[in-house]
Design an enzyme around this catalytic site. Structure first.
Site, PDB file in Angstrom:
ATOM      1  N   ASN A   9       0.859  -1.183   0.000  1.00 26.93           N
ATOM      2  CA  ASN A   9       0.000   0.000   0.000  1.00 26.93           C
ATOM      3  C   ASN A   9       0.899   1.237   0.000  1.00 26.93           C
ATOM      4  OD1 ASN A   9      -1.851   2.029   0.496  1.00 26.93           O
ATOM      5  ND2 ASN A   9      -2.286   1.398   2.615  1.00 26.93           N
ATOM      6  N   TRP A  10       0.924   1.931  -1.133  1.00 28.32           N
ATOM      7  CA  TRP A  10       1.837   3.079  -1.248  1.00 28.32           C
ATOM      8  C   TRP A  10       1.276   4.332  -0.586  1.00 28.32           C
ATOM      9  CZ3 TRP A  10       3.597   2.665  -7.123  1.00 28.32           C
ATOM     10  CH2 TRP A  10       4.269   1.455  -7.304  1.00 28.32           C
ATOM     11  N   LYS A  11       0.008   4.279  -0.201  1.00 29.28           N
ATOM     12  CA  LYS A  11      -0.646   5.440   0.441  1.00 29.28           C
ATOM     13  C   LYS A  11      -0.456   6.697  -0.418  1.00 29.28           C
ATOM     14  CE  LYS A  11       0.198   3.289   4.869  1.00 29.28           C
ATOM     15  NZ  LYS A  11       0.096   3.449   6.309  1.00 29.28           N
ATOM     16  N   HIS A 100      -9.592   0.830   5.136  1.00 27.86           N
ATOM     17  CA  HIS A 100      -8.284   1.013   5.780  1.00 27.86           C
ATOM     18  C   HIS A 100      -8.472   1.940   6.983  1.00 27.86           C
ATOM     19  CE1 HIS A 100      -4.157   2.247   6.494  1.00 27.86           C
ATOM     20  NE2 HIS A 100      -3.776   1.211   5.775  1.00 27.86           N
ATOM     21  N   GLU A 102      -6.868   4.308   8.076  1.00 25.29           N
ATOM     22  CA  GLU A 102      -6.661   5.744   7.821  1.00 25.29           C
ATOM     23  C   GLU A 102      -7.905   6.371   7.212  1.00 25.29           C
ATOM     24  OE1 GLU A 102      -2.925   5.355   5.736  1.00 25.29           O
ATOM     25  OE2 GLU A 102      -1.963   4.800   7.620  1.00 25.29           O
ATOM     26  N   GLU A 172      -5.157  -5.289  10.560  1.00 25.76           N
ATOM     27  CA  GLU A 172      -4.139  -4.267  10.755  1.00 25.76           C
ATOM     28  C   GLU A 172      -4.391  -3.555  12.084  1.00 25.76           C
ATOM     29  OE1 GLU A 172      -2.281  -2.986   6.801  1.00 25.76           O
ATOM     30  OE2 GLU A 172      -4.030  -1.744   7.095  1.00 25.76           O
ATOM     31  N   GLY A 178       2.637   1.921  10.691  1.00 33.99           N
ATOM     32  CA  GLY A 178       3.587   3.025  10.562  1.00 33.99           C
ATOM     33  C   GLY A 178       4.343   3.348  11.837  1.00 33.99           C
ATOM     34  N   SER A 213       3.566  -2.504  10.183  1.00 35.37           N
ATOM     35  CA  SER A 213       5.015  -2.532  10.363  1.00 35.37           C
ATOM     36  C   SER A 213       5.661  -3.858   9.952  1.00 35.37           C
ATOM     37  CB  SER A 213       5.374  -2.179  11.810  1.00 35.37           C
ATOM     38  OG  SER A 213       4.976  -0.854  12.102  1.00 35.37           O
ATOM     39  N   GLY A 234       2.870  -1.394   4.204  1.00 33.88           N
ATOM     40  CA  GLY A 234       2.862   0.031   3.894  1.00 33.88           C
ATOM     41  C   GLY A 234       4.265   0.520   3.553  1.00 33.88           C
ATOM     42  N   GLY A 235       4.917   1.142   4.533  1.00 31.87           N
ATOM     43  CA  GLY A 235       6.218   1.783   4.317  1.00 31.87           C
ATOM     44  C   GLY A 235       7.241   0.928   3.582  1.00 31.87           C
TER      45      GLY A 235
HETATM   46  C1  PEP Z   1      -0.709  -0.011   6.064  1.00 29.38           C
HETATM   47  O1  PEP Z   1      -0.941   1.184   6.103  1.00 29.38           O
HETATM   48  O2  PEP Z   1      -1.520  -0.740   5.474  1.00 29.38           O
HETATM   49  C2  PEP Z   1       0.472  -0.509   6.749  1.00 29.38           C
HETATM   50  C3  PEP Z   1       0.461  -1.738   7.153  1.00 29.38           C
HETATM   51  O3  PEP Z   1       1.518   0.364   6.939  1.00 29.38           O
HETATM   52  P1  PEP Z   1       2.979   0.009   7.563  1.00 29.38           P
HETATM   53  O4  PEP Z   1       3.443  -1.282   6.941  1.00 29.38           O
HETATM   54  O5  PEP Z   1       3.826   1.170   7.163  1.00 29.38           O
HETATM   55  O6  PEP Z   1       2.792  -0.123   9.021  1.00 29.38           O
END
Ligand code: PEP
Length: 257
Positions: A9-11, A100, A102, A172, A178, A213, A234-235
């Site tokens: 997920n590049w957000k 999600h 967010e 999640e 994050g 994470s 994500g990241g």
């Molecule tokens: C996400 O936003 O779906 C996520 C899991 O982010 P991260 O891996 O950066 O925690």
């Protein structure tokens, strides 16, 4: 059906232009993609809306599937600034994230809306990845299982069994997104098993991904957990080499499955 899936997920990161082109080209030709594909792992990336068509074109002929990060619950109409599942599909996406945390936090999406979005996604030809997860306050209050069951059953009540059966769940924990603080194997297994039981009571058996994470360092340990079928990253999905290393961990885990 349980099948391994690793999604990035590049957000709201990357923008159209040479640096995105370079990143996409490195990903498209990354040897880990092919290895994961041969191991039966579905690889997905979710770029920002404006880059979906370009990324889909660049990934054409590779094993990488494209996802939207969200979609509207209607097919078309007076919804300024929104994007439909149909538009995503026409741009080359075949998957979409819904609910999600967010979006639950910033766009006030509730379980009923998440259910409607899952319906719209399936109607538009997309596979929904329905995200659920508890906040730190909810975990501390000892209500994680109730929160997760509420999110699943709230969306299921609107979406129905058939749409859920065509979906994937991503667990999640909000406090793990994050933060660099992934769930421990025990915490993850406990909730994944709970999710499986809640879904089973509704007659649904679908993949359950872990997100929060995930890194090249912890991926192998997370993937070895019984009820984890892959990851939403994500990241660490923003760098082809770190996403590739997570795919390698998936490949090492599931290659003989
Ligand atoms: C996400 O936003 O779906 C996520 C899991 O982010 P991260 O891996 O950066 O925690």
């Amino acid at each position: 059906m349980r099948r391994p899936i690793v999604a990035g997920n590049w957000k709201m990161n990357t923008e159209p232009g040479p640096s995105l082109d370079a990143m996409v080209s490195a990903l498209a030709h990354h040897p880990s993609i092919l290895r994961a594909h041969h191991a039966g792992i579905t690889v997905i990336v979710a770029p920002p809306f404006l880059s979906i068509a370009t990324v889909a074109q660049s990934m054409h002929g590779t094993a990488v599937h494209i996802a939207g990060q969200n979609c509207h619950h209607e097919e078309s109409g007076p919804y300024t600034g929104e994007v439909s599942a149909q538009a995503l599909f026409a741009s080359g996406a075949t998957w979409v994230l819904v609910g999600h945390s967010e979006r639950r936090r910033d766009a006030y999406e509730d379980d009923a809306l998440v259910g409607k979005k899952a319906v719209a996604a399936v109607r538009g030809g997309l596979t929904p990845i329905i995200c659920v997860g508890e906040t730190l306050e909810q975990r501390t209050a000892g209500i994680t299982h109730n929160v997760i069951a509420g999110q699943l059953l709230g969306a299921l009540a609107i979406a129905g069994r058939d749409v859920f059966a065509a979906s994937v769940i991503a667990y999640e924990p909000v406090w793990a997104i994050g933060t660099g603080l992934a769930a421990t194997p025990e915490q993850a297994q406990d909730v994944h098993n709970h999710i499986r039981n809640v879904l089973a009571s509704a007659g649904v058996s679908i993949p359950v991904l872990y997100g929060g994470s995930v890194t090249p360092e912890n991926a192998m340990e997370l993937f070895s957990i019984e009820d984890i079928d892959g990851a939403l990253v994500g990241g660490a999905s923003l760098k082809p080499d770190s996403f590739g290393a997570i795919l390698d961990a998936a490949e090492a885990t599931w290659r003989v499955a």
